[in-house]
Design a protein around this motif. Structure first.
Motif, PDB file in Angstrom:
ATOM      1  N   MET A  29       0.829  -1.205   0.000  1.00 41.69           N
ATOM      2  CA  MET A  29       0.000   0.000   0.000  1.00 41.69           C
ATOM      3  C   MET A  29       0.865   1.258   0.000  1.00 41.69           C
ATOM      4  N   TYR A  30       1.930   1.231   0.781  1.00 44.25           N
ATOM      5  CA  TYR A  30       2.858   2.364   0.763  1.00 44.25           C
ATOM      6  C   TYR A  30       3.443   2.560  -0.638  1.00 44.25           C
ATOM      7  N   GLN A  31       3.784   1.440  -1.283  1.00 49.19           N
ATOM      8  CA  GLN A  31       4.353   1.534  -2.627  1.00 49.19           C
ATOM      9  C   GLN A  31       3.345   2.118  -3.609  1.00 49.19           C
ATOM     10  N   ALA A  32       2.099   1.689  -3.495  1.00 48.98           N
ATOM     11  CA  ALA A  32       1.054   2.205  -4.386  1.00 48.98           C
ATOM     12  C   ALA A  32       0.866   3.707  -4.198  1.00 48.98           C
ATOM     13  N   MET A  33       0.892   4.163  -2.951  1.00 48.52           N
ATOM     14  CA  MET A  33       0.744   5.599  -2.692  1.00 48.52           C
ATOM     15  C   MET A  33       1.967   6.382  -3.141  1.00 48.52           C
ATOM     16  N   ALA A  34       3.150   5.810  -2.931  1.00 46.29           N
ATOM     17  CA  ALA A  34       4.373   6.470  -3.391  1.00 46.29           C
ATOM     18  C   ALA A  34       4.361   6.624  -4.901  1.00 46.29           C
ATOM     19  N   ASP A  35       3.980   5.571  -5.597  1.00 47.59           N
ATOM     20  CA  ASP A  35       3.930   5.620  -7.062  1.00 47.59           C
ATOM     21  C   ASP A  35       2.904   6.641  -7.545  1.00 47.59           C
ATOM     22  N   ALA A  36       1.765   6.709  -6.858  1.00 51.19           N
ATOM     23  CA  ALA A  36       0.723   7.662  -7.244  1.00 51.19           C
ATOM     24  C   ALA A  36       1.208   9.093  -7.060  1.00 51.19           C
ATOM     25  N   LEU A  37       1.892   9.363  -5.946  1.00 55.34           N
ATOM     26  CA  LEU A  37       2.396  10.714  -5.690  1.00 55.34           C
ATOM     27  C   LEU A  37       3.480  11.103  -6.690  1.00 55.34           C
ATOM     28  N   LYS A  38       4.360  10.165  -7.004  1.00 51.40           N
ATOM     29  CA  LYS A  38       5.409  10.449  -7.984  1.00 51.40           C
ATOM     30  C   LYS A  38       4.812  10.727  -9.360  1.00 51.40           C
ATOM     31  N   ASP A  39       3.796   9.934  -9.713  1.00 51.14           N
ATOM     32  CA  ASP A  39       3.108  10.132 -10.976  1.00 51.14           C
ATOM     33  C   ASP A  39       2.403  11.485 -10.995  1.00 51.14           C
ATOM     34  N   GLY A  40       1.763  11.840  -9.878  1.00 51.10           N
ATOM     35  CA  GLY A  40       1.076  13.122  -9.792  1.00 51.10           C
ATOM     36  C   GLY A  40       2.029  14.298  -9.871  1.00 51.10           C
ATOM     37  N   GLU A  41       3.205  14.137  -9.296  1.00 53.44           N
ATOM     38  CA  GLU A  41       4.215  15.200  -9.348  1.00 53.44           C
ATOM     39  C   GLU A  41       4.686  15.428 -10.778  1.00 53.44           C
TER      40      GLU A  41
END
Length: 257
Positions: A29-41
């Motif tokens: 779940m942490y990885q999914a959120m990290a990936d989402a934030l990086k993608d959003g950035e």
């Protein structure tokens, strides 16, 4: 999906969606959120970020069984998912809005210190029970929390690890606004939409100016805390705390000096 993500009208929404486990967070779940934030950035179309949970709970913090199997450590190389997530959150150039209802335990409260607008439902209950687990604060909270609420109140919450209400959080300055539960998510969504409609460069520059030169200090404090956290995780006090948790009994720290 334990983490839901959605992009619409310039807003990236990230939601905890593991109600059967009280939204306890696993490494994946942490990885999914990290990936989402990086993608959003990286996505120029995204101009604001909204993080939310379920009406009944934001997150119970780390999934302790998963946490013990995948204890975060940089010793073997690479960056653990939880570090990736918190680094991406703290370094986001785009405004981050949090909508919190129900319990926000441990990192569920810590992450709010890295958000820009924090909206709480009147049923929100925050806690950072690190000392109760034989551990220490995480991800620059030992620096940011006293800055936000003042040392005496931060000391009480971080040292005793006791839960506090949405009203307490607002009184201390941790929350932007407290709302009735049914109004929380629509209001937070409306505020995120307002941010997304404003000039992106103006919002990013304003955030950067307000943050000032804290970025390096936050990274340094994260590293210091994480080093202590990792060492304490292997110590007898933490072992007693986690054993007691799984055995559903009260831990006994009297034998440790």
């Amino acid at each position: 999906m334990d983490i839901l993500t959605h992009k619409e009208n310039g807003v990236l929404s990230i939601s905890f969606n593991r109600p059967e486990k009280k939204n306890a967070i696993t490494a994946s779940m942490y990885q999914a959120m990290a990936d989402a934030l990086k993608d959003g950035e990286a996505d120029a179309a995204i101009r604001a970020i909204l993080i939310s949970g379920r009406p009944e709970i934001f997150t119970a913090g780390n999934d302790l069984e998963d946490f013990m199997k995948n204890a975060p450590s940089t010793a073997q190389g690479g960056t653990p998912p939880v570090y990736q997530f918190m680094q991406a959150l703290s370094q986001s150039s785009k405004p981050v809005v949090a909508a919190v209802s129900g319990a926000a335990v441990g990192i569920g409260t810590t992450l709010l210190m890295h958000c820009d607008l924090v909206y709480l439902a009147d049923n929100a209950k925050l806690s950072m029970p690190f000392t109760r687990l034989g551990l220490c604060p995480e991800f620059a909270s030992s620096m940011l929390f006293p800055q936000i609420v003042g040392y005496p109140r931060a000391a009480e919450k971080l040292m005793l690890g006791e839960a506090f209400s949405a009203q307490d959080a607002w009184d201390m300055g941790l929350a932007t606004k407290v709302l009735p539960l049914e109004e929380l998510l629509p209001y937070a969504q409306k505020q995120a939409a307002k941010l997304a409609a404003l000039p992106a460069n103006s919002i990013r520059t304003t955030k950067r100016l307000m943050k000032g030169n804290q970025a390096a200090a936050i990274v340094a404090k994260m590293e210091e805390e994480n080093k202590n956290f990792g060492e304490m995780l292997k110590a007898p006090e933490a072992k007693e705390a986690f054993t007691a948790f799984f055995e559903k009994r009260k831990p006994d720290f009297s034998k440790f000096s």
